[in-house]
Design a protein around this motif. Structure first.
Motif, PDB file in Angstrom:
ATOM      1  N   LEU A  14     -13.742 -47.296  31.799  1.00 36.85           N
ATOM      2  CA  LEU A  14     -15.034 -47.824  32.243  1.00 36.85           C
ATOM      3  C   LEU A  14     -16.031 -47.945  31.094  1.00 36.85           C
ATOM      4  O   LEU A  14     -17.078 -48.574  31.236  1.00 36.85           O
ATOM      5  N   ASP A  15     -15.683 -47.367  29.944  1.00 36.42           N
ATOM      6  CA  ASP A  15     -16.525 -47.473  28.756  1.00 36.42           C
ATOM      7  C   ASP A  15     -15.991 -48.478  27.748  1.00 36.42           C
ATOM      8  O   ASP A  15     -16.563 -48.635  26.662  1.00 36.42           O
ATOM      9  N   GLY A  16     -14.875 -49.154  28.081  1.00 37.74           N
ATOM     10  CA  GLY A  16     -14.392 -50.224  27.216  1.00 37.74           C
ATOM     11  C   GLY A  16     -13.257 -49.874  26.276  1.00 37.74           C
ATOM     12  O   GLY A  16     -12.888 -50.692  25.428  1.00 37.74           O
ATOM     13  N   GLU A  17     -12.659 -48.698  26.418  1.00 37.62           N
ATOM     14  CA  GLU A  17     -11.500 -48.368  25.585  1.00 37.62           C
ATOM     15  C   GLU A  17     -10.261 -49.042  26.184  1.00 37.62           C
ATOM     16  O   GLU A  17      -9.934 -48.821  27.357  1.00 37.62           O
ATOM     17  N   ILE A  18      -9.579 -49.847  25.407  1.00 33.70           N
ATOM     18  CA  ILE A  18      -8.439 -50.614  25.912  1.00 33.70           C
ATOM     19  C   ILE A  18      -7.274 -49.684  26.237  1.00 33.70           C
ATOM     20  O   ILE A  18      -6.840 -48.890  25.402  1.00 33.70           O
ATOM     21  N   LEU A  19      -6.757 -49.804  27.472  1.00 35.90           N
ATOM     22  CA  LEU A  19      -5.584 -49.046  27.898  1.00 35.90           C
ATOM     23  C   LEU A  19      -4.327 -49.907  27.829  1.00 35.90           C
ATOM     24  O   LEU A  19      -3.309 -49.485  27.284  1.00 35.90           O
ATOM     25  N   HIS A  20      -4.424 -51.118  28.384  1.00 37.17           N
ATOM     26  CA  HIS A  20      -3.288 -52.034  28.355  1.00 37.17           C
ATOM     27  C   HIS A  20      -3.803 -53.470  28.389  1.00 37.17           C
ATOM     28  O   HIS A  20      -4.838 -53.757  29.001  1.00 37.17           O
ATOM     29  N   VAL A  21      -3.066 -54.367  27.768  1.00 42.37           N
ATOM     30  CA  VAL A  21      -3.239 -55.806  27.956  1.00 42.37           C
ATOM     31  C   VAL A  21      -2.017 -56.276  28.730  1.00 42.37           C
ATOM     32  O   VAL A  21      -0.881 -56.117  28.281  1.00 42.37           O
ATOM     33  N   ILE A  22      -2.261 -56.826  29.912  1.00 40.05           N
ATOM     34  CA  ILE A  22      -1.170 -57.211  30.809  1.00 40.05           C
ATOM     35  C   ILE A  22      -0.989 -58.722  30.730  1.00 40.05           C
ATOM     36  O   ILE A  22      -1.868 -59.492  31.104  1.00 40.05           O
ATOM     37  N   GLY A  23       0.164 -59.138  30.229  1.00 38.36           N
ATOM     38  CA  GLY A  23       0.460 -60.562  30.104  1.00 38.36           C
ATOM     39  C   GLY A  23       0.544 -61.003  28.656  1.00 38.36           C
ATOM     40  O   GLY A  23      -0.056 -60.403  27.765  1.00 38.36           O
ATOM     41  N   THR A  24       1.275 -62.092  28.438  1.00 39.78           N
ATOM     42  CA  THR A  24       1.494 -62.589  27.073  1.00 39.78           C
ATOM     43  C   THR A  24       0.292 -63.328  26.514  1.00 39.78           C
ATOM     44  O   THR A  24       0.181 -63.520  25.310  1.00 39.78           O
ATOM     45  N   GLY A  25      -0.590 -63.784  27.393  1.00 41.71           N
ATOM     46  CA  GLY A  25      -1.707 -64.613  26.944  1.00 41.71           C
ATOM     47  C   GLY A  25      -1.384 -66.091  26.967  1.00 41.71           C
ATOM     48  O   GLY A  25      -2.240 -66.919  26.655  1.00 41.71           O
ATOM     49  N   LYS A  26      -0.178 -66.446  27.356  1.00 41.37           N
ATOM     50  CA  LYS A  26       0.218 -67.845  27.507  1.00 41.37           C
ATOM     51  C   LYS A  26       0.354 -68.163  28.997  1.00 41.37           C
ATOM     52  O   LYS A  26       0.871 -67.351  29.762  1.00 41.37           O
ATOM     53  N   PRO A  27      -0.096 -69.348  29.441  1.00 42.11           N
ATOM     54  CA  PRO A  27       0.008 -69.660  30.863  1.00 42.11           C
ATOM     55  C   PRO A  27       1.457 -69.784  31.313  1.00 42.11           C
ATOM     56  O   PRO A  27       2.294 -70.369  30.618  1.00 42.11           O
ATOM     57  N   GLY A  28       1.754 -69.214  32.474  1.00 46.09           N
ATOM     58  CA  GLY A  28       3.094 -69.290  33.030  1.00 46.09           C
ATOM     59  C   GLY A  28       3.183 -68.434  34.278  1.00 46.09           C
ATOM     60  O   GLY A  28       2.227 -67.749  34.641  1.00 46.09           O
ATOM     61  N   LEU A  29       4.330 -68.465  34.919  1.00 47.57           N
ATOM     62  CA  LEU A  29       4.569 -67.663  36.120  1.00 47.57           C
ATOM     63  C   LEU A  29       5.845 -66.865  35.885  1.00 47.57           C
ATOM     64  O   LEU A  29       6.942 -67.292  36.232  1.00 47.57           O
ATOM     65  N   THR A  30       5.679 -65.711  35.242  1.00 49.78           N
ATOM     66  CA  THR A  30       6.815 -64.872  34.874  1.00 49.78           C
ATOM     67  C   THR A  30       6.549 -63.442  35.302  1.00 49.78           C
ATOM     68  O   THR A  30       5.497 -62.884  34.972  1.00 49.78           O
ATOM     69  N   ASP A  31       7.474 -62.869  36.054  1.00 48.21           N
ATOM     70  CA  ASP A  31       7.400 -61.460  36.418  1.00 48.21           C
ATOM     71  C   ASP A  31       8.041 -60.618  35.314  1.00 48.21           C
ATOM     72  O   ASP A  31       8.719 -61.131  34.428  1.00 48.21           O
ATOM     73  N   GLY A  32       7.805 -59.308  35.387  1.00 44.56           N
ATOM     74  CA  GLY A  32       8.399 -58.426  34.388  1.00 44.56           C
ATOM     75  C   GLY A  32       7.431 -57.360  33.956  1.00 44.56           C
ATOM     76  O   GLY A  32       6.450 -57.063  34.652  1.00 44.56           O
ATOM     77  N   ASP A  33       7.681 -56.765  32.793  1.00 40.86           N
ATOM     78  CA  ASP A  33       6.792 -55.705  32.329  1.00 40.86           C
ATOM     79  C   ASP A  33       5.527 -56.308  31.726  1.00 40.86           C
ATOM     80  O   ASP A  33       5.377 -57.532  31.642  1.00 40.86           O
ATOM     81  N   PHE A  34       4.612 -55.434  31.313  1.00 39.67           N
ATOM     82  CA  PHE A  34       3.302 -55.895  30.853  1.00 39.67           C
ATOM     83  C   PHE A  34       3.399 -56.851  29.666  1.00 39.67           C
ATOM     84  O   PHE A  34       2.534 -57.710  29.485  1.00 39.67           O
ATOM     85  N   THR A  35       4.421 -56.708  28.829  1.00 42.36           N
ATOM     86  CA  THR A  35       4.548 -57.573  27.651  1.00 42.36           C
ATOM     87  C   THR A  35       5.237 -58.890  27.962  1.00 42.36           C
ATOM     88  O   THR A  35       5.132 -59.845  27.194  1.00 42.36           O
ATOM     89  N   GLN A  36       5.921 -58.975  29.098  1.00 37.19           N
ATOM     90  CA  GLN A  36       6.663 -60.183  29.463  1.00 37.19           C
ATOM     91  C   GLN A  36       5.920 -61.060  30.471  1.00 37.19           C
ATOM     92  O   GLN A  36       6.102 -62.281  30.493  1.00 37.19           O
ATOM     93  N   ALA A  37       5.119 -60.456  31.292  1.00 36.62           N
ATOM     94  CA  ALA A  37       4.509 -61.162  32.419  1.00 36.62           C
ATOM     95  C   ALA A  37       3.598 -62.287  31.948  1.00 36.62           C
ATOM     96  O   ALA A  37       2.978 -62.214  30.878  1.00 36.62           O
ATOM     97  N   GLN A  38       3.531 -63.333  32.771  1.00 36.34           N
ATOM     98  CA  GLN A  38       2.637 -64.451  32.488  1.00 36.34           C
ATOM     99  C   GLN A  38       1.840 -64.811  33.739  1.00 36.34           C
ATOM    100  O   GLN A  38       2.351 -64.735  34.863  1.00 36.34           O
TER     101      GLN A  38
END
Length: 502
Positions: free
Chosen positions: A203-227
C-alpha cells in the motif's frame, strides 16, 4: 452497408491533424481507397471498430488509407491533447482529423458513432456503414475495389508514410493509462492498462510482483507467462486470495491465484459477443463484450459489461454466467432489472444490499437492488445520453461527465467524474452529489479541490486512504481521507516493459 456514389467532400486543411506531420487531402490520396472513420473516444462501439480497421490497414497497406475523423460527443473530448492521449491509449496508427464543430460530420451527413465512409480511388463515396461488426463486408468490398482499379491501371501501390504520435511521445512511463486500482489487505493492485499487465505492490508502493509480460495477448500461466489486453476492473476474494480481473479487450474474465502465482481464464472465449439480448451459459464457452469492472458478493461476481450495456453475474461455484440487468439497449431506463437499460456501464461497487454503477455514457449513477424483484433506479445525473456537464446538487439536477469509477464506503459513494477531472461524493439515499477533490485537468498535488487529476477512472478505499487511478497522468494518487491531501505515489524499481533491462 449502404451503397451510394457521390463526390466526397474535401477534408479541411486548417483543422488539427494527429498521427501525421501534415494534413491529408483526398486529392493527394487519389488512386487509393479511403475509409473515413467518424468516431469519438468515449464510445465503446467506436473502440470496437478499431481492431477491424487495424486488420484492414495492415492487410491492404499498399492501397488503403484509413482516416479517423474525431467528432467529439463530450466537451472534454474536444481538447486536442485529450484526443492525442486517446490515440496513444488505443494504439491508433492512422491519421486522425479533429473535426472541430462537426464540420466534416455535417458535410458527410453522418448521424451516429461510429460511421464508416468508403471512398473509391476516384474520390467518390461509394458506401457507408454505421455501427460495428462490418469487417468481413469491408474486407470483401476493398478486395473487389482493388481488383477493379488494378485492371484499370488506376490503383496506387505503395505504403503511406506517417509520423505517429507514439513515435513523437513513446509510452515509457512506469505505469501507462491505469484504468482501475484495488486496495486490499494483501496490497495494492493496479490495472496497468496501457502496458497490458497488473502491478501488485504494498500500500506504500513497494513492488511485490508484476503480473503479465507487458505484451497484449490472451495467455494463461504463471506471472511471467500470462498475457492480458487492456485490463480494467478487479476484485479480491480475500479468504481464498483469488484476484478476479475484467480483461477488457480480450472480452474475458481472468482469475489470478496469488499464492500459486497462476493466471487462468474463467469466462469468455477471447472473441467479442455480438449478442445484446439477455442470455447466459458456461463461463468458458460464452463470448463476452468488453467487461469493464467487477464487484463481488458472497459467491457471485457482478460484471459491468460495457460493450452490451448490461450488468452480468457469475456463479463462481458453478461457473455459470448470465445477464443480471439490462435489455442491451443503450439508454437510461429504470424499473425491474429485466426491463432496465444502461449506457456503457464502466464502474460497479456494492454495499452488500445494492449494486451501484457508474453509467458512463448517461453520465449517471445507478442503483440496482439485490432482493426479490430487484429494481434499477437513477441516483443522480440526468439519465440522458447528452445530459452531461459539471453541476453539483441532488438527483436529476446533478450533471456529471462520463463517470467511470465508483467505490462504496461508509454509506457514501465516491465517484470518479472522469471527464470533469474530479472526485465527487454521492449519497445513495438522497442523491446528493458534491465535488470533493479536483478542479481543472492537471497533475498538481494539493488538498481538496486545489488538487488536479486528468481523466481519473478508478477508485478504491482501504483504511484511511482513497487510491485513485489517474489515467491520463499515468499515475496512482493516494488521498488521506482525514485531510483530503493528495499525493502521487512512487513505485521504486518499476519501469515500462520495453524499458526494463533483464
Amino acid at each position: 452497408m449502404k451503397t451510394v456514389r457521390v463526390r466526397a467532400p474535401e477534408l479541411p486543411q486548417n483543422q488539427p491533424w494527429l498521427n501525421t506531420d501534415k494534413p491529408l487531402s483526398l486529392q493527394q490520396l487519389r488512386g487509393r481507397i479511403v475509409i473515413l472513420d467518424f468516431w469519438t473516444y468515449c464510445c465503446i462501439n467506436c473502440l470496437h471498430v478499431l481492431p477491424d480497421l487495424k486488420y484492414l490497414e495492415q492487410k491492404y497497406k499498399d492501397s488503403l488509407t484509413v482516416i479517423g475523423v474525431h467528432s467529439a460527443k463530450f466537451d472534454n473530448e474536444k481538447e486536442v491533447e485529450n484526443i492525442r492521449q486517446a490515440i496513444l491509449r488505443y494504439d491508433i496508427e492512422h491519421p486522425v482529423l479533429v473535426d472541430t464543430g462537426f464540420q466534416v460530420w455535417q458535410q458527410y451527413a453522418v448521424r451516429a458513432w461510429p460511421t464508416l465512409m468508403i471512398i473509391d480511388p476516384e474520390g467518390y463515396v461509394i458506401s457507408s456503414a454505421a455501427g460495428e461488426g462490418n469487417r468481413e463486408v469491408l474486407d470483401e468490398l476493398i478486395a473487389k475495389l482493388i481488383q477493379e482499379y488494378r485492371d484499370k491501371g488506376a490503383i496506387a501501390s505503395q505504403e503511406l508514410s506517417l509520423i505517429l504520435e507514439k513515435q513523437r511521445q513513446p509510452l515509457t512511463t512506469p505505469i501507462a493509462f491505469p484504468g482501475k486500482v484495488l486496495a486490499t489487505a494483501a496490497g495494492l493492485f493496479i490495472a496497468d492498462s496501457g502496458h497490458h499487465r497488473i502491478i501488485w505492490s504494498t500500500l506504500d508502493g513497494e513492488i511485490l510482483h508484476v503480473i503479465g509480460t507487458g505484451k497484449p495477448g490472451l495467455t494463461d500461466g504463471d506471472f511471467t507467462q500470462a498475457q492480458f489486453f487492456a485490463p480494467q476492473g478487479m476484485v479480491l476474494d480475500d479468504e481464498n486470495q483469488l484476484l478476479y480481473l475484467a480483461d477488457t479487450e480480450n472480452h474475458a474474465i481472468r482469475r489470478i491465484n496469488l499464492p500459486l502465482q497462476r493466471v487462468e481464464t474463467i469466462a469468455g472465449t477471447g472473441e467479442q459477443s455480438r449478442n445484446i439480448r439477455p442470455y447466459g451459459g458456461i463461463g468458458q464457452k460464452i463470448a463476452l463484450n468488453s467487461p469493464w469492472d467487477l464487484t463481488m458478493l458472497k459467491n457471485y461476481l457482478f460484471i459491468a459489461m460495457a460493450g452490451n450495456h448490461q450488468i452480468w453475474q457469475m456463479d463462481l461455484e458453478k461457473g455459470i454466467l448470465q445477464t443480471y440487468a439490462g435489455t442491451g439497449a443503450e439508454a437510461c431506463l429504470d424499473g425491474l432489472v429485466a426491463d432496465s437499460a444502461f449506457a456503457q456501464p464502466s464502474g460497479i461497487t456494492t454495499n452488500g444490499r445494492e449494486l451501484y454503477v457508474a453509467d458512463s455514457e448517461g453520465s449517471s449513477i445507478r442503483g440496482i437492488g439485490l432482493m426479490l424483484d430487484p429494481q434499477v433506479r437513477t441516483i443522480c445525473g440526468s439519465g440522458e445520453l447528452f445530459g452531461f456537464g459539471d453541476v453539483d446538487g441532488t438527483g436529476a439536477d446533478v450533471r456529471l461527465q462520463h463517470c467511470l469509477g465508483i467505490e462504496s464506503a461508509q454509506n457514501f459513494l465516491w465517484v470518479a467524474d472522469t471527464y470533469n477531472h474530479k472526485i465527487k461524493l454521492v449519497s445513495p439515499h438522497s442523491g446528493n452529489c458534491q465535488t470533493i477533490l479536483g478542479g481543472v485537468a492537471g497533475l498538481h498535488d494539493a488538498q481538496g479541490q486545489n488538487s488536479c487529476f486528468n481523466e481519473p477512472s478508478g477508485l478504491s478505499i482501504f483504511g484511511a486512504y482513497l487510491y485513485v487511478a489517474d489515467t491520463n497522468n499515468h499515475a496512482i494518487k493516494r488521498v488521506a481521507l482525514d485531510t483530503l491531501t493528495v499525493n502521487t505515489m512512487e513505485f521504486s524499481g518499476l519501469c515500462a516493459p520495453d524499458v526494463c533491462i533483464p
